[in-house]
Design a protein around this motif. Structure first.
Motif, PDB file in Angstrom:
ATOM      1  N   ARG A 149      -6.770   3.035  -6.183  1.00 35.25           N
ATOM      2  CA  ARG A 149      -6.497   4.275  -5.067  1.00 35.25           C
ATOM      3  C   ARG A 149      -7.420   4.827  -4.701  1.00 35.25           C
ATOM      4  O   ARG A 149      -8.555   4.861  -5.441  1.00 35.25           O
ATOM      5  CB  ARG A 149      -5.574   5.171  -6.049  1.00 35.25           C
ATOM      6  CG  ARG A 149      -5.118   6.537  -4.988  1.00 35.25           C
ATOM      7  CD  ARG A 149      -4.195   7.228  -5.778  1.00 35.25           C
ATOM      8  NE  ARG A 149      -2.803   6.597  -5.804  1.00 35.25           N
ATOM      9  CZ  ARG A 149      -1.802   6.671  -4.922  1.00 35.25           C
ATOM     10  NH1 ARG A 149      -1.981   7.195  -3.721  1.00 35.25           N
ATOM     11  NH2 ARG A 149      -0.788   6.296  -5.327  1.00 35.25           N
ATOM     12  N   VAL A 178      -3.110  -1.055   7.514  1.00 34.36           N
ATOM     13  CA  VAL A 178      -3.787  -2.095   6.655  1.00 34.36           C
ATOM     14  C   VAL A 178      -4.545  -3.121   7.451  1.00 34.36           C
ATOM     15  O   VAL A 178      -3.754  -3.885   8.247  1.00 34.36           O
ATOM     16  CB  VAL A 178      -2.888  -2.734   5.625  1.00 34.36           C
ATOM     17  CG1 VAL A 178      -3.591  -3.674   4.603  1.00 34.36           C
ATOM     18  CG2 VAL A 178      -2.417  -1.517   4.846  1.00 34.36           C
ATOM     19  N   SER A 227      -4.330   6.852  -0.514  1.00 31.67           N
ATOM     20  CA  SER A 227      -3.882   5.302  -0.422  1.00 31.67           C
ATOM     21  C   SER A 227      -4.401   4.373  -1.446  1.00 31.67           C
ATOM     22  O   SER A 227      -5.375   4.666  -1.981  1.00 31.67           O
ATOM     23  CB  SER A 227      -4.221   4.858   1.112  1.00 31.67           C
ATOM     24  OG  SER A 227      -5.449   4.578   1.234  1.00 31.67           O
ATOM     25  N   ASP A 228      -3.644   3.225  -1.263  1.00 31.67           N
ATOM     26  CA  ASP A 228      -4.327   2.073  -2.337  1.00 31.67           C
ATOM     27  C   ASP A 228      -3.697   0.762  -1.745  1.00 31.67           C
ATOM     28  O   ASP A 228      -2.951   0.569  -0.764  1.00 31.67           O
ATOM     29  CB  ASP A 228      -3.674   2.143  -3.753  1.00 31.67           C
ATOM     30  CG  ASP A 228      -1.897   2.179  -3.653  1.00 31.67           C
ATOM     31  OD1 ASP A 228      -1.351   1.847  -2.906  1.00 31.67           O
ATOM     32  OD2 ASP A 228      -1.226   2.786  -4.521  1.00 31.67           O
ATOM     33  N   LEU A 229      -4.162  -0.334  -2.298  1.00 31.14           N
ATOM     34  CA  LEU A 229      -3.676  -1.603  -2.016  1.00 31.14           C
ATOM     35  C   LEU A 229      -3.905  -2.650  -3.140  1.00 31.14           C
ATOM     36  O   LEU A 229      -4.623  -2.608  -4.007  1.00 31.14           O
ATOM     37  CB  LEU A 229      -4.902  -1.931  -0.978  1.00 31.14           C
ATOM     38  CG  LEU A 229      -4.796  -3.636  -0.741  1.00 31.14           C
ATOM     39  CD1 LEU A 229      -3.549  -3.709   0.278  1.00 31.14           C
ATOM     40  CD2 LEU A 229      -5.884  -4.011   0.534  1.00 31.14           C
ATOM     41  N   VAL A 279     -11.657  -0.939   1.082  1.00 28.79           N
ATOM     42  CA  VAL A 279     -11.021  -0.965  -0.191  1.00 28.79           C
ATOM     43  C   VAL A 279     -12.222  -1.135  -1.420  1.00 28.79           C
ATOM     44  O   VAL A 279     -11.933  -0.688  -2.390  1.00 28.79           O
ATOM     45  CB  VAL A 279     -10.017  -1.845  -0.339  1.00 28.79           C
ATOM     46  CG1 VAL A 279      -8.701  -1.494   0.564  1.00 28.79           C
ATOM     47  CG2 VAL A 279     -10.477  -3.118  -0.091  1.00 28.79           C
ATOM     48  N   SER A 283       0.964  -1.258   0.049  1.00 25.44           N
ATOM     49  CA  SER A 283      -0.053  -0.009   0.131  1.00 25.44           C
ATOM     50  C   SER A 283       0.873   1.287   0.072  1.00 25.44           C
ATOM     51  O   SER A 283       1.874   1.270   0.703  1.00 25.44           O
ATOM     52  CB  SER A 283      -0.960  -0.174   1.250  1.00 25.44           C
ATOM     53  OG  SER A 283      -1.792  -0.977   1.220  1.00 25.44           O
ATOM     54  N   LEU A 326      -8.117   0.483   4.869  1.00 25.42           N
ATOM     55  CA  LEU A 326      -6.866   1.212   4.792  1.00 25.42           C
ATOM     56  C   LEU A 326      -7.347   2.297   5.815  1.00 25.42           C
ATOM     57  O   LEU A 326      -7.986   3.154   5.725  1.00 25.42           O
ATOM     58  CB  LEU A 326      -6.509   1.801   3.625  1.00 25.42           C
ATOM     59  CG  LEU A 326      -6.170   0.886   2.449  1.00 25.42           C
ATOM     60  CD1 LEU A 326      -6.243   1.476   1.201  1.00 25.42           C
ATOM     61  CD2 LEU A 326      -5.011   0.002   2.597  1.00 25.42           C
TER      62      LEU A 326
END
Length: 281
Positions: free
Chosen positions: A245, A158, A266-268, A214, A82, A192
């Protein structure tokens, strides 16, 4: 058939030793010993051929058919990456620098799947749904010092959650072994988050604790499945999930920045390896 012919050969040897030439009542001559042997050979071969026709043909093995519905379970391990971006420094004026950092996460995953396959020649087409739990865990503090000279005390987090996916599968069957790829949509309740508890000026006693699911992403994968019996199959599979994102929104509460909005991008993305077992109907 071999025994019949050999029997006739022995018969021929016996006849050769006997004095069997007799007058033919019709022609007044002698019967040829070779003519008699030919009759015996033909009779033996005919009897053997008849026996071969009556003997059942050996069974011809058929290829495994992947067509049909199935249900099963899977268990595996996942590791995620992330990227967090704090462009507001917890709501402070815009002259504060943008802070970027990454948070690694990992954990086990497990769940159930069900689907249906259609086979045409060696090609196998199918659709599969799955549901499970992705137990990701990861936390990392923002790196460096803030403009006041204090270490950053904001954390990116996370946390895993339930997930579900629907995918199309395309495979190539090598009898009881299926090599396949898959792709589809995935939804997850994994979160997140951003946490910052500030006890220093200028923010005072302020806590920022915000998080976001997410939600939707895409799934790509590939694997090998083998049918151990007509109903029981086992597989090993790699799957990649990307949730894109998103922005974590929230408000600070208590202290100098009470009710101030905060936005952390943020992203995953998640890599996973699964082992699975299916029961084919």
């Amino acid at each position: 058939m071999y025994s019949s012919i050999m029997g006739c050969v022995y018969c021929f040897a016996w006849i050769g030793d006997e004095q069997y030439l007799r007058p033919d009542p019709m022609y007044g001559g002698a019967m040829s010993r070779f003519g008699l042997v030919g009759i015996i050979l033909i009779a033996g071969v005919s009897a053997s051929s008849a026996a071969d026709l009556m003997r059942p043909a050996p069974a011809v093995p058929t290829a495994f058919d992947w067509t049909g519905a199935y249900v099963g379970l899977h268990l595996g391990y996942g590791w995620g990456d992330s990227d967090f971006v704090d462009s507001e420094y917890n709501g402070a004026p815009p002259y504060f620098p943008v802070v970027n950092w990454s948070v690694d996460s990992d954990g086990w995953l497990g769940g159930a799947q069900a689907g249906y396959n259609f086979q045409h020649g060696a090609a196998v087409f199918g659709v599969e749904g799955e549901i499970g739990y992705l137990n990701l865990r990861g936390t990392k503090v923002q790196p460096g010092l803030d403009p006041y000279g204090f270490p950053y005390d904001g954390y990116g987090k996370v946390r895993g959650g339930w997930y579900g996916a629907i995918s199309a599968r395309l495979g190539y069957a090598l009898d009881r072994t299926l090599i396949y790829v898959k792709g589809g949509a995935v939804y997850s309740g994994a979160k997140l988050g951003f946490l910052d508890t500030c006890t220093e000026d200028p923010c005072g006693n302020t806590t920022i604790s915000i998080s976001k699911k997410v939600e939707w992403g895409y799934l790509l994968g590939a694997g090998v499945e083998h049918a151990w019996t007509d109903n029981l199959t086992a597989k090993i599979e790699y799957a990649y999930m990307d949730f894109g994102r998103s922005t974590i929104h929230g408000l600070g509460y208590v202290g100098g920045w009470n009710a101030v909005p905060f936005n952390i991008r943020s992203d995953l993305s998640v890599h996973s390896v699964r082992l699975g077992i299916n029961y084919k109907f």
